[in-house]
Design a protein around this motif. Structure first.
Motif, short mmCIF file in Angstrom:
data_model
loop_
_atom_site.label_atom_id
_atom_site.label_comp_id
_atom_site.label_asym_id
_atom_site.label_seq_id
_atom_site.Cartn_x
_atom_site.Cartn_y
_atom_site.Cartn_z
N THR A 92 0.84 -1.18 0.00
CA THR A 92 0.00 0.00 0.00
C THR A 92 0.88 1.24 0.00
OG1 THR A 92 -0.12 0.03 2.41
CG2 THR A 92 -1.82 -1.20 1.25
N ASP A 93 0.58 2.14 -0.88
CA ASP A 93 1.47 3.29 -1.10
C ASP A 93 1.16 4.37 -0.07
OD1 ASP A 93 3.45 4.71 -2.29
OD2 ASP A 93 2.22 5.43 -3.94
N THR A 94 1.62 4.17 1.15
CA THR A 94 1.35 5.10 2.24
C THR A 94 2.00 6.45 1.96
OG1 THR A 94 1.41 3.23 3.75
CG2 THR A 94 1.55 5.42 4.73
N PRO A 95 1.25 7.54 2.11
CA PRO A 95 1.84 8.87 1.85
C PRO A 95 3.03 9.14 2.75
CG PRO A 95 -0.55 8.99 2.05
CD PRO A 95 -0.16 7.61 2.48
N GLU A 96 4.05 9.75 2.20
CA GLU A 96 5.22 10.12 2.97
C GLU A 96 5.01 11.51 3.57
OE1 GLU A 96 7.55 7.94 3.35
OE2 GLU A 96 6.98 6.51 1.79
N SER A 97 5.84 11.87 4.52
CA SER A 97 5.78 13.21 5.06
C SER A 97 6.32 14.20 4.03
CB SER A 97 6.61 13.29 6.36
OG SER A 97 7.96 12.94 6.11
N GLU A 98 6.02 15.47 4.22
CA GLU A 98 6.41 16.48 3.25
C GLU A 98 7.92 16.49 3.04
OE1 GLU A 98 5.84 21.29 2.48
OE2 GLU A 98 4.97 20.33 4.26
N GLY A 99 8.30 16.52 1.77
CA GLY A 99 9.73 16.57 1.43
C GLY A 99 10.41 15.22 1.38
N THR A 100 9.65 14.14 1.61
CA THR A 100 10.23 12.80 1.54
C THR A 100 9.45 11.95 0.55
OG1 THR A 100 8.88 11.86 3.33
CG2 THR A 100 10.94 12.96 3.95
N THR A 101 10.03 10.84 0.17
CA THR A 101 9.38 9.87 -0.71
C THR A 101 9.92 8.50 -0.36
OG1 THR A 101 8.82 9.37 -3.02
CG2 THR A 101 11.10 10.05 -2.57
N GLY A 106 12.05 2.01 -2.46
CA GLY A 106 11.72 0.70 -1.93
C GLY A 106 10.93 0.88 -0.65
N PHE A 107 11.32 0.19 0.41
CA PHE A 107 10.64 0.31 1.69
C PHE A 107 11.25 1.39 2.57
CE2 PHE A 107 9.26 -4.43 1.55
CZ PHE A 107 8.29 -4.11 0.63
N LYS A 108 12.29 2.07 2.07
CA LYS A 108 12.94 3.12 2.85
C LYS A 108 12.29 4.47 2.55
CE LYS A 108 17.42 0.76 2.47
NZ LYS A 108 18.78 0.85 1.89
N THR A 109 12.32 5.35 3.53
CA THR A 109 11.90 6.73 3.34
C THR A 109 13.14 7.59 3.15
OG1 THR A 109 9.89 6.45 4.67
CG2 THR A 109 10.69 8.70 4.37
N VAL A 110 13.15 8.36 2.04
CA VAL A 110 14.32 9.18 1.72
C VAL A 110 13.84 10.58 1.36
CG1 VAL A 110 15.64 7.20 0.90
CG2 VAL A 110 14.29 8.54 -0.73
N ALA A 111 14.77 11.53 1.38
CA ALA A 111 14.46 12.89 0.92
C ALA A 111 14.14 12.84 -0.58
CB ALA A 111 15.63 13.82 1.18
N GLU A 112 13.14 13.64 -0.99
CA GLU A 112 12.75 13.64 -2.41
C GLU A 112 13.95 13.90 -3.32
OE1 GLU A 112 9.63 16.41 -3.09
OE2 GLU A 112 8.06 14.98 -2.50
N GLY A 113 14.81 14.81 -2.91
CA GLY A 113 15.94 15.16 -3.75
C GLY A 113 16.97 14.06 -3.89
N ASP A 114 16.90 13.05 -3.04
CA ASP A 114 17.89 11.97 -3.09
C ASP A 114 17.46 10.82 -3.98
OD1 ASP A 114 19.45 13.36 -1.31
OD2 ASP A 114 18.79 12.24 0.47
N LYS A 115 16.16 10.71 -4.28
CA LYS A 115 15.69 9.50 -4.95
C LYS A 115 16.26 9.37 -6.36
CE LYS A 115 11.74 6.67 -6.16
NZ LYS A 115 10.30 6.38 -5.97
N VAL A 116 16.36 10.45 -7.10
CA VAL A 116 16.85 10.37 -8.47
C VAL A 116 18.24 9.75 -8.50
CG1 VAL A 116 17.61 11.71 -10.47
CG2 VAL A 116 15.43 12.24 -9.38
#
Length: 265
Positions: free
Chosen positions: A11-20, A23-33
């Motif tokens: 289930t694609d649980t919403p992340e907190s603001e500024g994160t995404t 995989g199963f880890k939560t990372v800063a949006e700017g780091d995912k690319v």
């Protein structure tokens, strides 16, 4: 990790603001690319093998099903096609095999290593002048509005940071009457098959990846990214929210993968 927790994680649980999610880890949006780039840099030379491992070889049949549903024109009229996140050329070459002589495919991928594999493969093909490779982000494609008759993306959209932005840009670059088609790993719809698939995915794929490439981490991410991707119906709703009409989907192999289609009116 139990099968039950696999289902909860998908289930694609919403992340907190500024994160995404990565995989199963939560990372800063700017780091995912960069994180996704690093994964595909590691697997670029073995991309088809990776898909064989992920799908048990079924990805080849699924891609043919995608081309069958696309049904590119075989006559002489000009046909401009974009394949996004398809750097190795796998979908592009299938389109050109099927389409008429005036078809032209642009392959756009954010990863230069994947594009390098595609360019090398293209040199061995007979598609001179009919395919080009461009480096670009699916969320902000480097092409004018209304440039293409069709847009495909296969096993790529789950890796973008903002799926809704990629869908909006797909709509932007399509001509009125243009077709959007996405092939992606999805949510198993057959009771009992989901448990078998989860056991294979989490138990076997990263280990096989480690044996083949020396590193199982990229394959662990790819398995996790599949579980975080929206369900068929939720993804259909996202495509509709981007403006596409006549949106529908077809499950493949019990929902292990799914194709989604929409039209820009």
């Amino acid at each position: 990790m139990s099968t039950q927790s696999f289902k909860e994680d998908r289930t694609d649980t919403p992340e907190s603001e500024g994160t995404t999610h990565f995989g199963f880890k939560t990372v800063a949006e700017g780091d995912k690319v960069k994180l996704v780039h690093d994964v595909f840099e590691q697997v670029a030379s073995r991309y088809d093998l990776m898909n064989d491992l992920m799908s048990g070889g079924l990805h080849r049949a699924w891609k043919l099903a995608l081309i069958d549903w696309l049904n590119p024109p075989r006559g002489g009229r000009p046909y401009a096609h974009i394949d996004v996140a398809g750097g190795t050329g796998d979908i592009a070459f299938r389109v050109l095999d099927r389409a008429g002589p005036n078809a032209h495919v642009t392959v756009c991928d954010i990863n230069s290593h994947m594009l390098g594999v595609g360019k090398a493969r293209a040199e061995a093909q007979t598609f001179s002048g009919r395919v080009e490779f461009a480096c670009g982000d699916a969320e902000a494609l480097p092409f004018p509005d209304r440039s293409f008759d069709a847009y495909t993306i296969a096993f790529g959209i789950r890796n973008v940071t903002h799926i809704e932005k990629a869908l909006a840009d797909a709509y932007r670059v399509l001509k009125p009457g243009g077709r959007f088609l996405c092939l992606e790993f999805s949510q198993v719809a057959v009771p009992g098959l989901d448990a078998i698939y989860d056991t294979y995915s989490f138990g076997a794929i990263p280990q096989i990846g480690k044996w083949v490439t020396g590193d199982g981490e990229p394959y662990q991410y790819l398995v996790e990214s599949i579980r975080r991707f929206p369900s068929q119906d939720r993804f259909k709703a996202m495509i509709e929210a981007a403006g596409f009409a006549r949106v529908q989907y077809r499950n493949l192999t019990g929902g292990i993968a799914a194709m989604h289609s929409g039209w820009r009116l």
